[in-house]
Design a protein around this motif. Structure first.
Motif, PDB file in Angstrom:
ATOM      1  N   TYR A  12       0.847  -1.178   0.000  1.00  0.00           N
ATOM      2  CA  TYR A  12       0.000   0.000   0.000  1.00  0.00           C
ATOM      3  C   TYR A  12       0.889   1.236   0.000  1.00  0.00           C
ATOM      4  O   TYR A  12       1.703   1.418   0.892  1.00  0.00           O
ATOM      5  CB  TYR A  12      -0.927   0.009   1.213  1.00  0.00           C
ATOM      6  CG  TYR A  12      -1.971  -1.068   1.129  1.00  0.00           C
ATOM      7  CD1 TYR A  12      -3.125  -0.880   0.377  1.00  0.00           C
ATOM      8  CD2 TYR A  12      -1.794  -2.283   1.773  1.00  0.00           C
ATOM      9  CE1 TYR A  12      -4.075  -1.875   0.271  1.00  0.00           C
ATOM     10  CE2 TYR A  12      -2.743  -3.287   1.673  1.00  0.00           C
ATOM     11  CZ  TYR A  12      -3.877  -3.074   0.920  1.00  0.00           C
ATOM     12  OH  TYR A  12      -4.815  -4.061   0.820  1.00  0.00           O
ATOM     13  N   LEU A  44      -3.734   4.649 -12.980  1.00  0.00           N
ATOM     14  CA  LEU A  44      -3.842   3.737 -11.840  1.00  0.00           C
ATOM     15  C   LEU A  44      -5.057   2.827 -12.016  1.00  0.00           C
ATOM     16  O   LEU A  44      -6.124   3.287 -12.415  1.00  0.00           O
ATOM     17  CB  LEU A  44      -3.969   4.534 -10.537  1.00  0.00           C
ATOM     18  CG  LEU A  44      -2.828   5.483 -10.205  1.00  0.00           C
ATOM     19  CD1 LEU A  44      -3.134   6.247  -8.920  1.00  0.00           C
ATOM     20  CD2 LEU A  44      -1.518   4.728 -10.063  1.00  0.00           C
ATOM     21  N   SER A  46      -6.312   0.987  -9.400  1.00  0.00           N
ATOM     22  CA  SER A  46      -6.538   0.653  -7.994  1.00  0.00           C
ATOM     23  C   SER A  46      -7.784   1.383  -7.523  1.00  0.00           C
ATOM     24  O   SER A  46      -7.911   2.596  -7.718  1.00  0.00           O
ATOM     25  CB  SER A  46      -5.352   1.080  -7.129  1.00  0.00           C
ATOM     26  OG  SER A  46      -4.182   0.440  -7.562  1.00  0.00           O
ATOM     27  N   THR A  49      -8.444   5.357  -5.877  1.00  0.00           N
ATOM     28  CA  THR A  49      -7.215   6.142  -5.789  1.00  0.00           C
ATOM     29  C   THR A  49      -7.380   7.577  -6.292  1.00  0.00           C
ATOM     30  O   THR A  49      -6.520   8.411  -6.056  1.00  0.00           O
ATOM     31  CB  THR A  49      -6.067   5.451  -6.554  1.00  0.00           C
ATOM     32  OG1 THR A  49      -6.507   5.133  -7.873  1.00  0.00           O
ATOM     33  CG2 THR A  49      -5.602   4.197  -5.830  1.00  0.00           C
ATOM     34  N   ASP A  54     -13.550   6.831   0.447  1.00  0.00           N
ATOM     35  CA  ASP A  54     -12.849   5.548   0.434  1.00  0.00           C
ATOM     36  C   ASP A  54     -13.860   4.403   0.307  1.00  0.00           C
ATOM     37  O   ASP A  54     -15.067   4.633   0.324  1.00  0.00           O
ATOM     38  CB  ASP A  54     -11.935   5.416   1.660  1.00  0.00           C
ATOM     39  CG  ASP A  54     -12.659   5.134   2.968  1.00  0.00           C
ATOM     40  OD1 ASP A  54     -13.879   4.879   2.958  1.00  0.00           O
ATOM     41  OD2 ASP A  54     -11.988   5.161   4.007  1.00  0.00           O
ATOM     42  N   ILE A  64      -4.638   9.853  -3.237  1.00  0.00           N
ATOM     43  CA  ILE A  64      -3.233   9.663  -3.595  1.00  0.00           C
ATOM     44  C   ILE A  64      -2.947  10.173  -5.004  1.00  0.00           C
ATOM     45  O   ILE A  64      -1.890  10.755  -5.251  1.00  0.00           O
ATOM     46  CB  ILE A  64      -2.776   8.188  -3.423  1.00  0.00           C
ATOM     47  CG1 ILE A  64      -1.261   8.044  -3.603  1.00  0.00           C
ATOM     48  CG2 ILE A  64      -3.521   7.255  -4.353  1.00  0.00           C
ATOM     49  CD1 ILE A  64      -0.417   8.659  -2.534  1.00  0.00           C
ATOM     50  N   ALA A  79      -7.027   8.187 -12.484  1.00  0.00           N
ATOM     51  CA  ALA A  79      -7.331   7.237 -11.415  1.00  0.00           C
ATOM     52  C   ALA A  79      -8.840   7.118 -11.207  1.00  0.00           C
ATOM     53  O   ALA A  79      -9.574   8.095 -11.369  1.00  0.00           O
ATOM     54  CB  ALA A  79      -6.667   7.694 -10.120  1.00  0.00           C
TER      55      ALA A  79
END
Length: 89
Positions: A12, A44, A46, A49, A54, A64, A79
């Motif tokens: 992470y 990204l 992920s 991100t 969240d 991020i 992202a």
């Protein structure tokens, strides 16, 4: 990205500096772009991100992806703001 990434352990990344260090380890193209201050785009794959929420629905002050873009203006980060779904077909 070269084949080293295929054996990389899950990690992470929580800061732009960690991101830069990890990318430079596994991508000569990225390392060269950073060394020569060339513009580069990073996509990204992920979950969350790029989002201000969240996976648990909690507010995120600065995702991020935004942290990376702010700290390193030569990097454009694309992202997801939610879940990432992969189709194996």
């Amino acid at each position: 990205m070269n084949s080293k990434a295929e054996t990389h352990e899950e990690k992470y990344i929580t800061s732009p500096e960690e991101f830069i260090n990890e990318m430079a380890k596994y991508s000569n193209e990225f390392k060269d772009a950073m060394k020569n201050n060339r513009n580069i785009t990073v996509k990204l794959h992920s979950c969350y991100t790029g989002g201000f929420i969240d996976p648990k629905g909690k507010s995120v002050k600065e995702p991020i992806a935004m942290k990376i873009s702010k700290k390193y203006p030569n990097i454009t980060v694309i992202a997801p703001t939610g879940n990432v779904y992969i189709d194996s077909t």
